[in-house]
Enzyme design. Structure first.
Site: not given
Ligand code: DQA
Length: 145
Positions: A9-10, A17, A22, A73, A76, A79, A97, A99-100, A106, A110
């Site tokens: 998501p997102n 965003r 990010y 990835n 959210a 978590h 896995e 994550h950016l 953080r 998270r």
């Molecule tokens: C994320 C880290 C997550 O905590 C966050 O909810 C994201 C992006 C990252 O790529 O850093 O949406 O997965």
């Protein structure tokens, strides 16, 4: 070697965003970078992005027979989700896995990843480069090295 790259998501909003968190690379630019890295590594990649947990579970369930590995990835859902790591364990494909951001540095919520134990390795905090590291890992892993 065919890799399914799943973004949660997102992540479709990358670039607009929270750029301070990010970065300014858009989702489309990220996919272009991943395509270029995959070509260098002689990997084939396909992409799936969804804001819906069940759709992510469906994509993981449909992967065997079509893909040799998964780069995910979970955003959210990292978590919060039990269903995504359960699906990864159920299909048993090698999964990485990514994550950016560095989720260990953080907000406290998270710092827990429910998905990491269902993946062979996690790359976090490297920005888009983490996807490259993930592809390189899968290439080595699938070549048996
Ligand atoms: C994320 C880290 C997550 O905590 C966050 O909810 C994201 C992006 C990252 O790529 O850093 O949406 O997965």
């Amino acid at each position: 070697m065919n890799i399914l790259v799943i973004n949660g998501p997102n992540l479709n909003l990358l670039g607009v965003r929270e750029p301070a968190v990010y970065g300014r690379t858009t989702y489309a630019e990220l996919l272009d970078m991943i395509r270029a890295w995959a070509a260098e590594l002689d990997l084939s990649v396909e992409f799936f992005q969804s804001n819906h947990e069940g759709a992510l579970v469906d994509a993981i369930q449909d992967a065997p027979g079509q893909y040799d590995g998964i780069l995910i990835n979970p955003a959210a859902y990292t978590h919060t989700s039990i269903a995504i790591p359960d699906a990864l364990r159920a299909v048993g494909l090698p999964a990485v896995e990514v994550h950016l951001t560095d989720i260990t540095r953080r907000e406290p919520f998270r710092r827990i990843s429910y998905t990491a134990p269902a993946c062979e390795i996690t790359y976090a905090g490297l920005g888009p480069e983490g996807y490259k590291k993930g592809l390189e890992y899968l290439k080595r892993r699938l070549a048996g090295r």
